[in-house]
Design a protein around this motif. Sequence first.
Motif, PDB file in Angstrom:
ATOM      1  N   CYS A 154     -44.857  -8.014  13.833  1.00  0.00           N
ATOM      2  CA  CYS A 154     -45.357  -6.989  14.755  1.00  0.00           C
ATOM      3  C   CYS A 154     -44.480  -5.731  14.666  1.00  0.00           C
ATOM      4  O   CYS A 154     -43.267  -5.792  14.913  1.00  0.00           O
ATOM      5  N   THR A 171     -44.158  -3.122  16.623  1.00  0.00           N
ATOM      6  CA  THR A 171     -43.468  -2.668  17.838  1.00  0.00           C
ATOM      7  C   THR A 171     -42.341  -3.626  18.210  1.00  0.00           C
ATOM      8  O   THR A 171     -41.321  -3.209  18.757  1.00  0.00           O
ATOM      9  N   PRO A 221     -46.699  -9.589  20.061  1.00  0.00           N
ATOM     10  CA  PRO A 221     -47.976 -10.203  20.442  1.00  0.00           C
ATOM     11  C   PRO A 221     -47.842 -11.401  21.391  1.00  0.00           C
ATOM     12  O   PRO A 221     -48.592 -11.514  22.364  1.00  0.00           O
ATOM     13  N   ARG A 223     -47.071 -10.194  24.823  1.00  0.00           N
ATOM     14  CA  ARG A 223     -48.228  -9.496  25.424  1.00  0.00           C
ATOM     15  C   ARG A 223     -49.325 -10.490  25.806  1.00  0.00           C
ATOM     16  O   ARG A 223     -49.997 -10.323  26.831  1.00  0.00           O
ATOM     17  N   CYS A 235     -48.689  -1.315  22.344  1.00  0.00           N
ATOM     18  CA  CYS A 235     -49.318  -2.044  21.238  1.00  0.00           C
ATOM     19  C   CYS A 235     -50.174  -1.076  20.429  1.00  0.00           C
ATOM     20  O   CYS A 235     -50.931  -0.283  20.977  1.00  0.00           O
ATOM     21  N   LEU A 236     -50.063  -1.153  19.098  1.00  0.00           N
ATOM     22  CA  LEU A 236     -50.802  -0.257  18.204  1.00  0.00           C
ATOM     23  C   LEU A 236     -52.254  -0.700  17.993  1.00  0.00           C
ATOM     24  O   LEU A 236     -53.042   0.034  17.420  1.00  0.00           O
ATOM     25  N   THR A 237     -52.566  -1.911  18.429  1.00  0.00           N
ATOM     26  CA  THR A 237     -53.842  -2.576  18.093  1.00  0.00           C
ATOM     27  C   THR A 237     -54.028  -2.596  16.572  1.00  0.00           C
ATOM     28  O   THR A 237     -55.140  -2.441  16.062  1.00  0.00           O
ATOM     29  N   CYS A 238     -52.915  -2.792  15.866  1.00  0.00           N
ATOM     30  CA  CYS A 238     -52.996  -2.824  14.402  1.00  0.00           C
ATOM     31  C   CYS A 238     -53.551  -4.161  13.898  1.00  0.00           C
ATOM     32  O   CYS A 238     -53.993  -4.253  12.754  1.00  0.00           O
ATOM     33  N   ARG A 239     -53.458  -5.168  14.720  1.00  0.00           N
ATOM     34  CA  ARG A 239     -53.996  -6.502  14.430  1.00  0.00           C
ATOM     35  C   ARG A 239     -53.292  -7.214  13.271  1.00  0.00           C
ATOM     36  O   ARG A 239     -53.820  -8.160  12.686  1.00  0.00           O
ATOM     37  N   ASN A 240     -52.080  -6.731  12.966  1.00  0.00           N
ATOM     38  CA  ASN A 240     -51.242  -7.427  12.000  1.00  0.00           C
ATOM     39  C   ASN A 240     -51.030  -8.873  12.459  1.00  0.00           C
ATOM     40  O   ASN A 240     -51.011  -9.812  11.667  1.00  0.00           O
ATOM     41  N   CYS A 241     -50.897  -9.023  13.789  1.00  0.00           N
ATOM     42  CA  CYS A 241     -50.655 -10.363  14.339  1.00  0.00           C
ATOM     43  C   CYS A 241     -51.828 -11.297  14.056  1.00  0.00           C
ATOM     44  O   CYS A 241     -51.642 -12.501  13.885  1.00  0.00           O
ATOM     45  N   TYR A 294     -56.525 -11.393  18.740  1.00  0.00           N
ATOM     46  CA  TYR A 294     -55.699 -10.583  19.624  1.00  0.00           C
ATOM     47  C   TYR A 294     -56.336  -9.229  19.943  1.00  0.00           C
ATOM     48  O   TYR A 294     -56.235  -8.726  21.061  1.00  0.00           O
TER      49      TYR A 294
HETATM   50  S1  SF4 Z   1     -51.748  -5.469  17.366  1.00  0.00           S
HETATM   51 FE1  SF4 Z   1     -50.357  -7.213  17.275  1.00  0.00          FE
HETATM   52  S2  SF4 Z   1     -48.965  -6.755  15.581  1.00  0.00           S
HETATM   53 FE2  SF4 Z   1     -49.976  -4.801  16.138  1.00  0.00          FE
HETATM   54  S3  SF4 Z   1     -48.571  -3.832  17.612  1.00  0.00           S
HETATM   55 FE3  SF4 Z   1     -50.080  -4.999  18.808  1.00  0.00          FE
HETATM   56  S4  SF4 Z   1     -49.112  -6.987  19.147  1.00  0.00           S
HETATM   57 FE4  SF4 Z   1     -47.986  -5.988  17.477  1.00  0.00          FE
END
Ligand code: SF4
Length: 416
Positions: free
Chosen positions: A35, A37, A48, A51, A75-81, A91
Amino acid sequence: MQTTLAEFLRGTPDGEEAKSIVGKCVHCGFCTATCPTYQLLGDELDGPRGRIYLMKQVLEGQPVTESTRLHLDRCLTCRNCESTCPSGVRYGRLVDIGRKVVDERLEAEGVRRPAGERFARWALREGMTRPALFGTAMRLGQRVRPLLPQALRNKVPRPVAAGAWPRNAHARKMVLLDGCVQPSMSPNINAATARVLDRLGVQLLVAREAGCCGAVRYHTGDHDGGLDNARRNIDAWWPLVEAGAEAIVMTASGCGVMVKEYGHLLRDDARYAERARRISALTRDLCELLPDFADNLQDMAGAARRAGNGQRVAYHPPCTLQHGQQLRGRVEALLTALGVDVRLCADSHLCCGSAGTYSVLQPALSYRLRDDKLANLQASKPDAIVSANIGCITHLQSGTDTPVQHWIELVDRLLE
Ligand code: SF4
Ligand code: SF4
Protein backbone atom coordinates in the motif's frame (compact mmCIF):
# COMPACT_ATOMS: atom_id res chain seq x y z
CA MET A 1 -14.17 -10.88 9.68
CA GLN A 2 -17.68 -11.22 11.12
CA THR A 3 -19.64 -7.94 10.93
CA THR A 4 -22.94 -7.18 12.64
CA LEU A 5 -24.51 -4.39 10.63
CA ALA A 6 -25.93 -1.42 12.50
CA GLU A 7 -29.69 -1.00 12.28
CA PHE A 8 -29.47 1.88 9.77
CA LEU A 9 -27.52 -0.28 7.29
CA ARG A 10 -29.27 -3.62 7.75
CA GLY A 11 -31.06 -4.75 4.59
CA THR A 12 -29.64 -1.90 2.46
CA PRO A 13 -27.75 -2.85 -0.74
CA ASP A 14 -24.67 -0.86 0.34
CA GLY A 15 -24.71 -2.26 3.88
CA GLU A 16 -25.10 -5.88 2.79
CA GLU A 17 -22.46 -5.55 0.07
CA ALA A 18 -19.97 -3.94 2.46
CA LYS A 19 -20.63 -6.64 5.06
CA SER A 20 -19.95 -9.40 2.55
CA ILE A 21 -16.70 -7.71 1.42
CA VAL A 22 -15.44 -7.28 5.00
CA GLY A 23 -16.40 -10.91 5.64
CA LYS A 24 -13.77 -12.06 3.15
CA CYS A 25 -10.88 -10.31 4.90
CA VAL A 26 -8.83 -12.74 6.99
CA HIS A 27 -6.70 -9.94 8.45
CA CYS A 28 -3.48 -11.44 7.08
CA GLY A 29 -1.91 -8.06 6.25
CA PHE A 30 -0.33 -9.14 2.93
CA CYS A 31 -1.88 -6.02 1.39
CA THR A 32 -0.25 -3.64 3.84
CA ALA A 33 3.24 -4.02 2.43
CA THR A 34 2.13 -2.97 -1.08
CA CYS A 35 0.00 0.00 0.00
CA PRO A 36 1.58 3.31 -1.08
CA THR A 37 0.11 5.34 1.78
CA TYR A 38 1.25 2.80 4.36
CA GLN A 39 4.73 2.93 2.83
CA LEU A 40 4.75 6.73 3.14
CA LEU A 41 3.13 7.13 6.55
CA GLY A 42 3.90 3.85 8.33
CA ASP A 43 0.58 3.89 10.18
CA GLU A 44 -1.54 0.72 10.16
CA LEU A 45 -4.65 2.91 9.81
CA ASP A 46 -3.22 4.33 6.57
CA GLY A 47 -3.03 0.85 5.07
CA PRO A 48 -5.82 -1.37 3.72
CA ARG A 49 -6.12 -3.70 6.69
CA GLY A 50 -6.41 -0.80 9.12
CA ARG A 51 -8.92 0.99 6.91
CA ILE A 52 -11.00 -2.17 6.59
CA TYR A 53 -11.03 -2.40 10.36
CA LEU A 54 -12.14 1.24 10.64
CA MET A 55 -14.93 0.63 8.11
CA LYS A 56 -16.06 -2.48 9.97
CA GLN A 57 -16.49 -0.33 13.07
CA VAL A 58 -18.48 2.22 11.05
CA LEU A 59 -20.70 -0.51 9.59
CA GLU A 60 -21.39 -1.77 13.10
CA GLY A 61 -22.54 1.68 14.20
CA GLN A 62 -19.58 2.60 16.40
CA PRO A 63 -18.80 6.32 16.71
CA VAL A 64 -17.34 7.96 13.61
CA THR A 65 -14.68 10.62 14.05
CA GLU A 66 -12.82 13.05 11.82
CA SER A 67 -9.82 10.78 12.22
CA THR A 68 -11.82 7.94 10.60
CA ARG A 69 -12.56 10.24 7.67
CA LEU A 70 -8.94 11.38 7.40
CA HIS A 71 -7.60 7.82 7.11
CA LEU A 72 -10.18 7.02 4.42
CA ASP A 73 -9.49 10.32 2.60
CA ARG A 74 -5.80 9.50 2.46
CA CYS A 75 -6.51 6.28 0.56
CA LEU A 76 -5.69 6.67 -3.16
CA THR A 77 -8.28 4.06 -4.19
CA CYS A 78 -5.43 2.66 -6.27
CA ARG A 79 -6.62 -0.88 -5.51
CA ASN A 80 -3.08 -2.19 -5.30
CA CYS A 81 -4.31 -4.02 -2.21
CA GLU A 82 -6.86 -5.90 -4.34
CA SER A 83 -4.10 -7.23 -6.57
CA THR A 84 -2.19 -8.43 -3.51
CA CYS A 85 -5.07 -9.86 -1.50
CA PRO A 86 -5.26 -13.66 -1.52
CA SER A 87 -8.87 -13.63 -0.28
CA GLY A 88 -10.43 -11.57 -3.08
CA VAL A 89 -11.43 -8.62 -0.88
CA ARG A 90 -12.99 -5.98 -3.17
CA TYR A 91 -11.50 -3.09 -1.29
CA GLY A 92 -12.37 -0.45 -3.94
CA ARG A 93 -16.10 -1.09 -3.57
CA LEU A 94 -15.79 -1.18 0.20
CA VAL A 95 -14.03 2.17 0.46
CA ASP A 96 -16.58 3.82 -1.86
CA ILE A 97 -19.37 2.66 0.45
CA GLY A 98 -17.37 3.37 3.62
CA ARG A 99 -16.56 6.95 2.63
CA LYS A 100 -20.18 7.68 1.84
CA VAL A 101 -21.40 6.29 5.16
CA VAL A 102 -18.71 8.16 7.11
CA ASP A 103 -19.51 11.46 5.37
CA GLU A 104 -23.25 11.05 5.96
CA ARG A 105 -22.82 10.17 9.62
CA LEU A 106 -20.48 13.06 10.32
CA GLU A 107 -22.76 15.48 8.44
CA ALA A 108 -25.70 14.22 10.49
CA GLU A 109 -23.74 14.98 13.66
CA GLY A 110 -22.92 18.48 12.38
CA VAL A 111 -19.22 17.68 11.86
CA ARG A 112 -18.73 19.32 8.49
CA ARG A 113 -15.55 19.36 6.45
CA PRO A 114 -13.65 22.68 6.63
CA ALA A 115 -15.02 25.30 4.21
CA GLY A 116 -11.97 25.15 1.91
CA GLU A 117 -12.28 21.39 1.57
CA ARG A 118 -16.00 21.59 0.87
CA PHE A 119 -15.35 24.20 -1.82
CA ALA A 120 -12.57 22.15 -3.44
CA ARG A 121 -14.81 19.09 -3.60
CA TRP A 122 -17.70 21.12 -5.01
CA ALA A 123 -15.45 22.79 -7.59
CA LEU A 124 -14.04 19.41 -8.70
CA ARG A 125 -17.48 17.87 -9.08
CA GLU A 126 -19.04 20.81 -10.87
CA GLY A 127 -16.01 21.98 -12.84
CA MET A 128 -14.40 18.73 -14.04
CA THR A 129 -17.64 17.09 -15.10
CA ARG A 130 -18.73 19.91 -17.45
CA PRO A 131 -16.56 19.67 -20.59
CA ALA A 132 -17.61 23.07 -22.01
CA LEU A 133 -16.93 24.92 -18.76
CA PHE A 134 -13.72 22.99 -18.10
CA GLY A 135 -12.54 23.56 -21.69
CA THR A 136 -13.05 27.33 -21.43
CA ALA A 137 -11.18 27.45 -18.11
CA MET A 138 -8.38 25.30 -19.54
CA ARG A 139 -7.93 27.51 -22.62
CA LEU A 140 -7.80 30.60 -20.40
CA GLY A 141 -5.33 28.90 -18.08
CA GLN A 142 -3.12 27.86 -20.99
CA ARG A 143 -2.95 31.46 -22.23
CA VAL A 144 -1.63 32.73 -18.90
CA ARG A 145 0.20 29.54 -17.95
CA PRO A 146 3.62 31.13 -17.29
CA LEU A 147 2.00 33.52 -14.81
CA LEU A 148 0.16 30.84 -12.83
CA PRO A 149 1.38 29.74 -9.40
CA GLN A 150 3.17 26.39 -9.58
CA ALA A 151 0.33 24.44 -7.93
CA LEU A 152 -2.09 25.60 -10.62
CA ARG A 153 0.42 25.35 -13.47
CA ASN A 154 0.82 21.66 -12.60
CA LYS A 155 -2.82 21.18 -13.60
CA VAL A 156 -2.61 23.15 -16.85
CA PRO A 157 -0.67 21.28 -19.54
CA ARG A 158 0.85 23.16 -22.47
CA PRO A 159 -1.55 23.25 -25.42
CA VAL A 160 -1.16 20.45 -27.98
CA ALA A 161 -2.68 20.16 -31.45
CA ALA A 162 -5.11 17.30 -31.97
CA GLY A 163 -4.32 16.64 -35.63
CA ALA A 164 -6.97 15.54 -38.10
CA TRP A 165 -9.95 13.36 -37.21
CA PRO A 166 -10.45 10.81 -40.02
CA ARG A 167 -13.53 11.27 -42.20
CA ASN A 168 -13.68 7.75 -43.66
CA ALA A 169 -16.83 5.68 -43.17
CA HIS A 170 -16.32 2.00 -42.32
CA ALA A 171 -18.81 -0.84 -41.89
CA ARG A 172 -17.24 -1.62 -38.51
CA LYS A 173 -18.10 1.02 -35.93
CA MET A 174 -17.21 1.60 -32.30
CA VAL A 175 -18.19 4.29 -29.81
CA LEU A 176 -15.64 6.49 -28.05
CA LEU A 177 -16.13 7.95 -24.61
CA ASP A 178 -14.92 11.49 -25.28
CA GLY A 179 -14.44 12.12 -21.55
CA CYS A 180 -14.78 15.30 -19.52
CA VAL A 181 -11.26 16.74 -19.09
CA GLN A 182 -9.23 14.86 -21.68
CA PRO A 183 -10.52 16.64 -24.82
CA SER A 184 -9.29 20.00 -23.55
CA MET A 185 -6.16 18.82 -21.71
CA SER A 186 -4.85 16.48 -24.38
CA PRO A 187 -7.07 16.48 -27.49
CA ASN A 188 -4.60 14.42 -29.49
CA ILE A 189 -5.32 11.24 -27.52
CA ASN A 190 -8.81 10.70 -28.87
CA ALA A 191 -7.84 11.92 -32.36
CA ALA A 192 -4.85 9.54 -32.43
CA THR A 193 -7.17 6.71 -31.38
CA ALA A 194 -9.56 7.55 -34.22
CA ARG A 195 -6.68 7.62 -36.73
CA VAL A 196 -5.24 4.28 -35.57
CA LEU A 197 -8.65 2.59 -35.67
CA ASP A 198 -9.37 4.16 -39.06
CA ARG A 199 -6.23 2.51 -40.42
CA LEU A 200 -7.55 -0.76 -39.00
CA GLY A 201 -10.91 -0.31 -40.75
CA VAL A 202 -12.98 0.91 -37.81
CA GLN A 203 -14.96 4.13 -37.65
CA LEU A 204 -15.02 5.75 -34.24
CA LEU A 205 -18.28 7.46 -33.29
CA VAL A 206 -18.79 9.99 -30.50
CA ALA A 207 -22.19 10.54 -28.88
CA ARG A 208 -22.10 14.23 -28.02
CA GLU A 209 -24.78 13.81 -25.32
CA ALA A 210 -22.42 11.55 -23.33
CA GLY A 211 -20.06 13.17 -20.83
CA CYS A 212 -18.16 12.38 -17.68
CA CYS A 213 -18.17 8.67 -16.85
CA GLY A 214 -19.36 9.52 -13.33
CA ALA A 215 -16.17 8.61 -11.48
CA VAL A 216 -15.45 12.13 -10.22
CA ARG A 217 -18.81 12.43 -8.51
CA TYR A 218 -19.03 8.81 -7.39
CA HIS A 219 -15.57 8.68 -5.82
CA THR A 220 -16.04 11.97 -4.00
CA GLY A 221 -19.11 10.62 -2.26
CA ASP A 222 -21.86 11.87 -4.61
CA HIS A 223 -23.11 8.41 -5.56
CA ASP A 224 -26.45 9.68 -6.92
CA GLY A 225 -24.73 12.23 -9.17
CA GLY A 226 -22.27 9.59 -10.42
CA LEU A 227 -25.10 7.19 -11.26
CA ASP A 228 -26.98 9.98 -13.06
CA ASN A 229 -23.88 10.50 -15.22
CA ALA A 230 -23.87 6.77 -15.94
CA ARG A 231 -27.56 6.76 -16.96
CA ARG A 232 -27.02 9.76 -19.25
CA ASN A 233 -24.14 7.96 -20.99
CA ILE A 234 -26.12 4.77 -21.37
CA ASP A 235 -28.97 6.75 -22.97
CA ALA A 236 -26.49 8.44 -25.32
CA TRP A 237 -24.74 5.23 -26.38
CA TRP A 238 -27.67 2.87 -26.56
CA PRO A 239 -28.96 3.88 -30.04
CA LEU A 240 -25.43 3.39 -31.42
CA VAL A 241 -25.17 -0.01 -29.76
CA GLU A 242 -28.54 -1.01 -31.21
CA ALA A 243 -27.30 0.15 -34.60
CA GLY A 244 -24.41 -2.31 -34.36
CA ALA A 245 -21.50 -0.54 -32.64
CA GLU A 246 -19.14 -3.31 -31.56
CA ALA A 247 -17.53 -1.76 -28.50
CA ILE A 248 -17.42 1.24 -26.18
CA VAL A 249 -13.80 2.35 -26.42
CA MET A 250 -11.94 3.84 -23.44
CA THR A 251 -8.80 5.91 -23.90
CA ALA A 252 -8.55 6.74 -20.19
CA SER A 253 -8.27 3.74 -17.90
CA GLY A 254 -9.83 5.74 -15.04
CA CYS A 255 -13.03 6.09 -17.05
CA GLY A 256 -12.83 2.49 -18.25
CA VAL A 257 -12.83 1.04 -14.77
CA MET A 258 -15.93 3.10 -13.94
CA VAL A 259 -17.90 2.24 -17.09
CA LYS A 260 -17.10 -1.45 -16.59
CA GLU A 261 -18.84 -1.11 -13.21
CA TYR A 262 -22.08 0.40 -14.57
CA GLY A 263 -23.66 -3.05 -14.66
CA HIS A 264 -22.91 -3.65 -11.00
CA LEU A 265 -23.73 -0.15 -9.79
CA LEU A 266 -27.11 -0.07 -11.57
CA ARG A 267 -28.01 -3.70 -10.90
CA ASP A 268 -31.05 -2.70 -8.81
CA ASP A 269 -32.31 -0.06 -11.25
CA ALA A 270 -35.23 -1.70 -13.05
CA ARG A 271 -35.04 0.69 -16.03
CA TYR A 272 -31.28 0.60 -16.56
CA ALA A 273 -29.95 -2.69 -15.15
CA GLU A 274 -30.00 -4.67 -18.40
CA ARG A 275 -28.63 -1.88 -20.60
CA ALA A 276 -25.97 -1.04 -18.00
CA ARG A 277 -24.87 -4.68 -17.93
CA ARG A 278 -24.63 -4.73 -21.73
CA ILE A 279 -22.70 -1.44 -21.89
CA SER A 280 -20.20 -2.70 -19.31
CA ALA A 281 -19.76 -5.94 -21.23
CA LEU A 282 -19.02 -3.98 -24.43
CA THR A 283 -16.50 -1.66 -22.78
CA ARG A 284 -12.88 -2.11 -23.84
CA ASP A 285 -9.70 -0.32 -22.93
CA LEU A 286 -7.59 0.37 -26.02
CA CYS A 287 -5.03 -2.18 -24.90
CA GLU A 288 -7.73 -4.87 -24.94
CA LEU A 289 -8.97 -3.81 -28.33
CA LEU A 290 -5.84 -3.52 -30.45
CA PRO A 291 -4.65 -7.13 -30.03
CA ASP A 292 -7.90 -8.12 -31.84
CA PHE A 293 -6.34 -6.50 -34.90
CA ALA A 294 -3.06 -8.37 -34.65
CA ASP A 295 -3.13 -9.40 -38.33
CA ASN A 296 -3.75 -5.87 -39.61
CA LEU A 297 -1.18 -4.48 -37.24
CA GLN A 298 1.34 -7.03 -38.42
CA ASP A 299 0.86 -5.81 -41.99
CA MET A 300 1.68 -2.30 -40.90
CA ALA A 301 4.30 -3.32 -38.39
CA GLY A 302 7.26 -3.49 -40.79
CA ALA A 303 7.39 0.24 -41.43
CA ALA A 304 6.36 0.99 -37.87
CA ARG A 305 9.10 -1.22 -36.52
CA ARG A 306 11.66 0.74 -38.48
CA ALA A 307 10.18 3.99 -37.15
CA GLY A 308 10.06 2.66 -33.59
CA ASN A 309 13.51 1.16 -33.66
CA GLY A 310 15.84 2.71 -31.17
CA GLN A 311 13.15 4.61 -29.27
CA ARG A 312 13.21 3.93 -25.60
CA VAL A 313 10.12 4.62 -23.54
CA ALA A 314 9.28 4.03 -19.91
CA TYR A 315 5.73 2.80 -19.42
CA HIS A 316 3.70 3.72 -16.36
CA PRO A 317 0.69 1.38 -16.07
CA PRO A 318 -2.09 3.32 -14.32
CA CYS A 319 -3.59 1.70 -11.22
CA THR A 320 -6.99 1.80 -12.87
CA LEU A 321 -5.58 -0.43 -15.61
CA GLN A 322 -3.30 -2.82 -13.73
CA HIS A 323 -5.29 -3.11 -10.48
CA GLY A 324 -8.77 -1.80 -11.28
CA GLN A 325 -9.16 -3.67 -14.58
CA GLN A 326 -6.46 -6.28 -13.93
CA LEU A 327 -4.97 -5.63 -17.38
CA ARG A 328 -1.22 -6.10 -17.41
CA GLY A 329 1.44 -6.64 -20.03
CA ARG A 330 -0.62 -5.69 -23.08
CA VAL A 331 0.72 -2.21 -23.77
CA GLU A 332 4.30 -3.44 -23.38
CA ALA A 333 3.65 -6.35 -25.77
CA LEU A 334 2.09 -4.09 -28.37
CA LEU A 335 4.86 -1.49 -28.27
CA THR A 336 7.55 -4.16 -28.32
CA ALA A 337 5.94 -5.65 -31.44
CA LEU A 338 6.27 -2.22 -33.05
CA GLY A 339 9.98 -2.11 -32.34
CA VAL A 340 9.91 0.16 -29.31
CA ASP A 341 12.27 -0.51 -26.41
CA VAL A 342 9.69 -0.29 -23.62
CA ARG A 343 10.65 -0.54 -19.97
CA LEU A 344 8.66 -0.96 -16.78
CA CYS A 345 10.31 0.84 -13.90
CA ALA A 346 11.05 -0.38 -10.39
CA ASP A 347 7.92 -0.53 -8.23
CA SER A 348 5.75 -0.18 -11.34
CA HIS A 349 2.83 -1.57 -9.32
CA LEU A 350 2.74 1.61 -7.21
CA CYS A 351 0.49 4.62 -7.81
CA CYS A 352 1.96 7.84 -9.28
CA GLY A 353 -0.15 9.92 -6.88
CA SER A 354 -2.59 11.30 -9.43
CA ALA A 355 -5.53 9.09 -8.44
CA GLY A 356 -8.39 11.14 -9.86
CA THR A 357 -9.02 14.09 -7.57
CA TYR A 358 -6.35 12.99 -5.05
CA SER A 359 -3.64 15.32 -6.37
CA VAL A 360 -5.92 18.27 -5.56
CA LEU A 361 -7.32 16.99 -2.26
CA GLN A 362 -4.12 15.40 -0.85
CA PRO A 363 -1.33 17.33 -2.59
CA ALA A 364 1.50 16.57 -0.15
CA LEU A 365 1.21 12.78 -0.41
CA SER A 366 0.40 13.01 -4.10
CA TYR A 367 3.59 14.89 -5.00
CA ARG A 368 5.78 12.61 -2.92
CA LEU A 369 4.42 9.68 -4.89
CA ARG A 370 4.88 11.55 -8.19
CA ASP A 371 8.50 12.36 -7.47
CA ASP A 372 9.28 8.78 -6.42
CA LYS A 373 7.57 7.50 -9.56
CA LEU A 374 9.43 9.91 -11.84
CA ALA A 375 12.78 9.00 -10.30
CA ASN A 376 12.08 5.34 -11.09
CA LEU A 377 10.70 6.02 -14.57
CA GLN A 378 13.64 8.21 -15.54
CA ALA A 379 16.27 5.79 -14.25
CA SER A 380 16.40 4.14 -17.70
CA LYS A 381 16.88 7.57 -19.37
CA PRO A 382 13.88 7.15 -21.67
CA ASP A 383 13.15 9.36 -24.69
CA ALA A 384 9.56 9.57 -23.45
CA ILE A 385 7.24 8.25 -20.75
CA VAL A 386 3.97 6.67 -21.86
CA SER A 387 0.88 5.87 -19.86
CA ALA A 388 -2.81 5.15 -20.39
CA ASN A 389 -4.75 7.68 -18.33
CA ILE A 390 -4.99 11.44 -18.68
CA GLY A 391 -4.73 12.02 -14.92
CA CYS A 392 -1.43 10.13 -14.64
CA ILE A 393 -0.07 11.76 -17.82
CA THR A 394 -0.78 15.32 -16.63
CA HIS A 395 0.44 14.63 -13.10
CA LEU A 396 3.72 13.07 -14.23
CA GLN A 397 4.32 15.75 -16.88
CA SER A 398 4.08 18.42 -14.17
CA GLY A 399 7.30 17.10 -12.64
CA THR A 400 9.53 16.49 -15.65
CA ASP A 401 10.70 17.87 -19.00
CA THR A 402 10.72 14.37 -20.49
CA PRO A 403 7.64 14.18 -22.72
CA VAL A 404 4.78 12.21 -21.15
CA GLN A 405 2.05 11.00 -23.49
CA HIS A 406 -0.55 8.34 -24.08
CA TRP A 407 0.90 5.21 -25.69
CA ILE A 408 -1.69 5.41 -28.51
CA GLU A 409 -0.11 8.72 -29.60
CA LEU A 410 3.17 6.88 -30.04
CA VAL A 411 1.47 4.08 -32.02
CA ASP A 412 -0.25 6.71 -34.18
CA ARG A 413 3.08 8.30 -35.03
CA LEU A 414 4.73 4.96 -35.74
CA LEU A 415 1.98 3.91 -38.14
CA GLU A 416 2.00 7.19 -40.02
S1 SF4 B 1 -6.48 1.42 -2.44
FE1 SF4 B 1 -5.50 -0.03 -1.05
S2 SF4 B 1 -3.34 0.00 -1.62
FE2 SF4 B 1 -4.27 1.86 -2.52
S3 SF4 B 1 -3.93 3.47 -0.98
FE3 SF4 B 1 -5.97 2.59 -0.58
S4 SF4 B 1 -5.61 1.00 0.95
FE4 SF4 B 1 -3.61 1.51 0.05
S1 SF4 C 1 -4.58 -9.11 2.06
FE1 SF4 C 1 -6.82 -9.28 1.89
S2 SF4 C 1 -7.42 -10.68 3.51
FE2 SF4 C 1 -5.33 -9.99 4.00
S3 SF4 C 1 -5.64 -8.19 5.35
FE3 SF4 C 1 -5.46 -7.42 3.26
S4 SF4 C 1 -7.58 -7.28 2.53
FE4 SF4 C 1 -7.60 -8.61 4.36
